[in-house]
Design a protein around this motif. Structure first.
Motif, PDB file in Angstrom:
ATOM      1  N   PRO A  32       0.708  -1.214  -0.055  1.00 39.40           N
ATOM      2  CA  PRO A  32      -0.104   0.140  -0.121  1.00 39.40           C
ATOM      3  C   PRO A  32       1.002   1.300   0.115  1.00 39.40           C
ATOM      4  O   PRO A  32       0.334   2.325  -0.633  1.00 39.40           O
ATOM      5  CB  PRO A  32      -0.989  -0.350   1.340  1.00 39.40           C
ATOM      6  N   ALA A  33       1.964   1.341   0.577  1.00 41.26           N
ATOM      7  CA  ALA A  33       2.785   2.551   0.723  1.00 41.26           C
ATOM      8  C   ALA A  33       3.415   2.854  -0.894  1.00 41.26           C
ATOM      9  O   ALA A  33       3.671   4.043  -0.953  1.00 41.26           O
ATOM     10  CB  ALA A  33       4.025   2.153   1.296  1.00 41.26           C
ATOM     11  N   ASP A  34       3.229   2.075  -1.830  1.00 35.92           N
ATOM     12  CA  ASP A  34       3.597   2.653  -3.266  1.00 35.92           C
ATOM     13  C   ASP A  34       2.393   3.264  -3.928  1.00 35.92           C
ATOM     14  O   ASP A  34       2.442   3.936  -4.927  1.00 35.92           O
ATOM     15  CB  ASP A  34       3.629   1.107  -4.155  1.00 35.92           C
ATOM     16  N   TYR A  35       1.224   3.346  -3.111  1.00 37.65           N
ATOM     17  CA  TYR A  35      -0.089   4.450  -3.773  1.00 37.65           C
ATOM     18  C   TYR A  35      -0.551   5.332  -2.846  1.00 37.65           C
ATOM     19  O   TYR A  35      -0.714   5.265  -1.709  1.00 37.65           O
ATOM     20  CB  TYR A  35      -1.059   3.268  -4.043  1.00 37.65           C
ATOM     21  N   ASP A  36      -0.846   6.606  -3.411  1.00 39.04           N
ATOM     22  CA  ASP A  36      -1.215   7.748  -2.784  1.00 39.04           C
ATOM     23  C   ASP A  36      -2.707   8.018  -3.428  1.00 39.04           C
ATOM     24  O   ASP A  36      -3.361   9.084  -2.782  1.00 39.04           O
ATOM     25  CB  ASP A  36      -0.499   8.862  -2.603  1.00 39.04           C
ATOM     26  N   ALA A  37      -3.245   7.616  -4.530  1.00 42.78           N
ATOM     27  CA  ALA A  37      -4.474   8.073  -5.097  1.00 42.78           C
ATOM     28  C   ALA A  37      -5.309   6.817  -5.736  1.00 42.78           C
ATOM     29  O   ALA A  37      -4.649   5.863  -6.182  1.00 42.78           O
ATOM     30  CB  ALA A  37      -4.365   9.171  -6.124  1.00 42.78           C
ATOM     31  N   LEU A  38      -6.695   6.925  -5.595  1.00 45.28           N
ATOM     32  CA  LEU A  38      -7.348   6.103  -6.329  1.00 45.28           C
ATOM     33  C   LEU A  38      -8.112   6.839  -7.316  1.00 45.28           C
ATOM     34  O   LEU A  38      -8.759   7.845  -7.252  1.00 45.28           O
ATOM     35  CB  LEU A  38      -8.614   5.497  -5.319  1.00 45.28           C
ATOM     36  N   ILE A  39      -7.942   6.294  -8.848  1.00 46.00           N
ATOM     37  CA  ILE A  39      -8.675   6.979  -9.722  1.00 46.00           C
ATOM     38  C   ILE A  39      -9.754   6.172 -10.229  1.00 46.00           C
ATOM     39  O   ILE A  39      -9.693   5.101 -10.575  1.00 46.00           O
ATOM     40  CB  ILE A  39      -7.707   7.083 -10.860  1.00 46.00           C
ATOM     41  N   PHE A  40     -11.133   6.754 -10.305  1.00 46.34           N
ATOM     42  CA  PHE A  40     -12.188   6.102 -11.024  1.00 46.34           C
ATOM     43  C   PHE A  40     -11.905   6.501 -12.385  1.00 46.34           C
ATOM     44  O   PHE A  40     -12.567   7.513 -12.951  1.00 46.34           O
ATOM     45  CB  PHE A  40     -13.593   6.687 -10.216  1.00 46.34           C
ATOM     46  N   ARG A  55     -13.707   0.485 -14.312  1.00 48.49           N
ATOM     47  CA  ARG A  55     -12.302   0.497 -14.231  1.00 48.49           C
ATOM     48  C   ARG A  55     -11.829   1.642 -13.367  1.00 48.49           C
ATOM     49  O   ARG A  55     -12.070   2.754 -13.091  1.00 48.49           O
ATOM     50  CB  ARG A  55     -12.042   0.985 -15.670  1.00 48.49           C
ATOM     51  N   TYR A  56     -10.704   1.066 -12.441  1.00 44.89           N
ATOM     52  CA  TYR A  56     -10.231   1.965 -11.489  1.00 44.89           C
ATOM     53  C   TYR A  56      -8.720   1.673 -11.485  1.00 44.89           C
ATOM     54  O   TYR A  56      -8.287   0.837 -12.147  1.00 44.89           O
ATOM     55  CB  TYR A  56     -10.561   1.287 -10.065  1.00 44.89           C
ATOM     56  N   ALA A  57      -7.987   2.736 -10.679  1.00 44.85           N
ATOM     57  CA  ALA A  57      -6.487   2.614 -10.699  1.00 44.85           C
ATOM     58  C   ALA A  57      -6.126   3.035  -9.334  1.00 44.85           C
ATOM     59  O   ALA A  57      -6.505   4.196  -8.912  1.00 44.85           O
ATOM     60  CB  ALA A  57      -5.931   2.970 -11.957  1.00 44.85           C
ATOM     61  N   THR A 109      -4.596   8.634   0.112  1.00 43.58           N
ATOM     62  CA  THR A 109      -5.021   9.778   0.725  1.00 43.58           C
ATOM     63  C   THR A 109      -5.652  10.833  -0.196  1.00 43.58           C
ATOM     64  O   THR A 109      -6.104  11.659   0.203  1.00 43.58           O
ATOM     65  CB  THR A 109      -3.593  10.610   1.191  1.00 43.58           C
ATOM     66  N   ARG A 110      -6.219  10.228  -1.544  1.00 39.43           N
ATOM     67  CA  ARG A 110      -6.545  11.029  -2.372  1.00 39.43           C
ATOM     68  C   ARG A 110      -7.536  10.184  -3.305  1.00 39.43           C
ATOM     69  O   ARG A 110      -7.073   9.055  -3.602  1.00 39.43           O
ATOM     70  CB  ARG A 110      -5.780  11.848  -3.584  1.00 39.43           C
ATOM     71  N   ILE A 111      -8.953  10.660  -3.667  1.00 41.17           N
ATOM     72  CA  ILE A 111      -9.556  10.039  -4.533  1.00 41.17           C
ATOM     73  C   ILE A 111      -9.972  10.870  -5.658  1.00 41.17           C
ATOM     74  O   ILE A 111     -10.361  11.940  -5.475  1.00 41.17           O
ATOM     75  CB  ILE A 111     -10.960   9.549  -3.929  1.00 41.17           C
ATOM     76  N   GLU A 112      -9.824  10.464  -6.976  1.00 38.39           N
ATOM     77  CA  GLU A 112     -10.307  11.154  -8.184  1.00 38.39           C
ATOM     78  C   GLU A 112     -11.219  10.587  -8.937  1.00 38.39           C
ATOM     79  O   GLU A 112     -11.289   9.617  -9.351  1.00 38.39           O
ATOM     80  CB  GLU A 112      -9.068  11.310  -9.120  1.00 38.39           C
ATOM     81  N   VAL A 113     -12.375  11.130  -9.151  1.00 38.14           N
ATOM     82  CA  VAL A 113     -13.693  10.885  -9.740  1.00 38.14           C
ATOM     83  C   VAL A 113     -13.656  11.797 -10.856  1.00 38.14           C
ATOM     84  O   VAL A 113     -14.034  13.031 -10.821  1.00 38.14           O
ATOM     85  CB  VAL A 113     -14.953  10.672  -8.734  1.00 38.14           C
ATOM     86  N   GLY A 114     -13.778  11.338 -12.031  1.00 40.40           N
ATOM     87  CA  GLY A 114     -13.979  11.939 -13.350  1.00 40.40           C
ATOM     88  C   GLY A 114     -15.485  12.196 -13.211  1.00 40.40           C
ATOM     89  O   GLY A 114     -16.466  11.803 -12.530  1.00 40.40           O
ATOM     90  N   LYS A 115     -15.899  12.208 -14.978  1.00 42.97           N
ATOM     91  CA  LYS A 115     -17.467  12.160 -15.151  1.00 42.97           C
ATOM     92  C   LYS A 115     -17.821  11.000 -14.872  1.00 42.97           C
ATOM     93  O   LYS A 115     -17.521   9.971 -15.529  1.00 42.97           O
ATOM     94  CB  LYS A 115     -17.331  12.775 -16.559  1.00 42.97           C
ATOM     95  N   VAL A 116     -18.738  10.689 -14.065  1.00 41.38           N
ATOM     96  CA  VAL A 116     -19.550   9.397 -13.889  1.00 41.38           C
ATOM     97  C   VAL A 116     -20.906   9.934 -14.355  1.00 41.38           C
ATOM     98  O   VAL A 116     -21.752   9.165 -14.719  1.00 41.38           O
ATOM     99  CB  VAL A 116     -19.412   9.134 -12.346  1.00 41.38           C
TER     100      VAL A 116
END
Length: 116
Positions: A32-40, A55-57, A109-116
């Motif tokens: 988990p230390a390799d990641y700081d954001a979830l992208i939808f 799809r997520y990343a 620590t961050r979540i990015e949600v684009g156009k859903v």
């Protein structure tokens, strides 16, 4: 969803879930230390085929993508436009709620949600 999870066989007319494949050789490769954001990344619903794709990343020092698919049973007759609209709204909510498990797994620590 763990990399080891598998979907079972389903009877005709029953939705089939194909779990995400993260591309990890094993669960031990995930840190988990390799990641700081979830992208939808994307939500797609094709009612003519009964196909739903989420799809997520996880991003940060590394990138790790996930694609989940649902194969929904097709109706035997025509479907009202309002019913398709309602189904799309519910599936978008499933997409958003389902993605939160990846945020928790990655400890982001961050979540990015684009156009859903």
């Amino acid at each position: 969803m763990t990399p080891e999870a598998r979907s079972g066989d389903t009877a005709p007319g029953v939705a089939r879930y194909v779990p995400a494949r993260a591309g990890l050789a094993s669960a031990a490769d995930f840190d988990p230390a390799d990641y700081d954001a979830l992208i939808f990344e994307a939500f797609r619903f094709d009612p003519a085929k009964g196909a739903v794709t989420f799809r997520y990343a996880l991003t940060g020092r590394k990138w790790l993508g996930f694609t989940e698919t649902l194969d929904l049973p097709l109706p035997k007759g025509p479907v009202a436009s309002a019913s398709l609209t309602a189904a799309a709204v519910v599936l978008r909510l499933v997409y958003l709620v389902g993605g939160i498990s990846y945020a928790k797994a990655g400890g982001v620590t961050r979540i990015e949600v684009g156009k859903v």
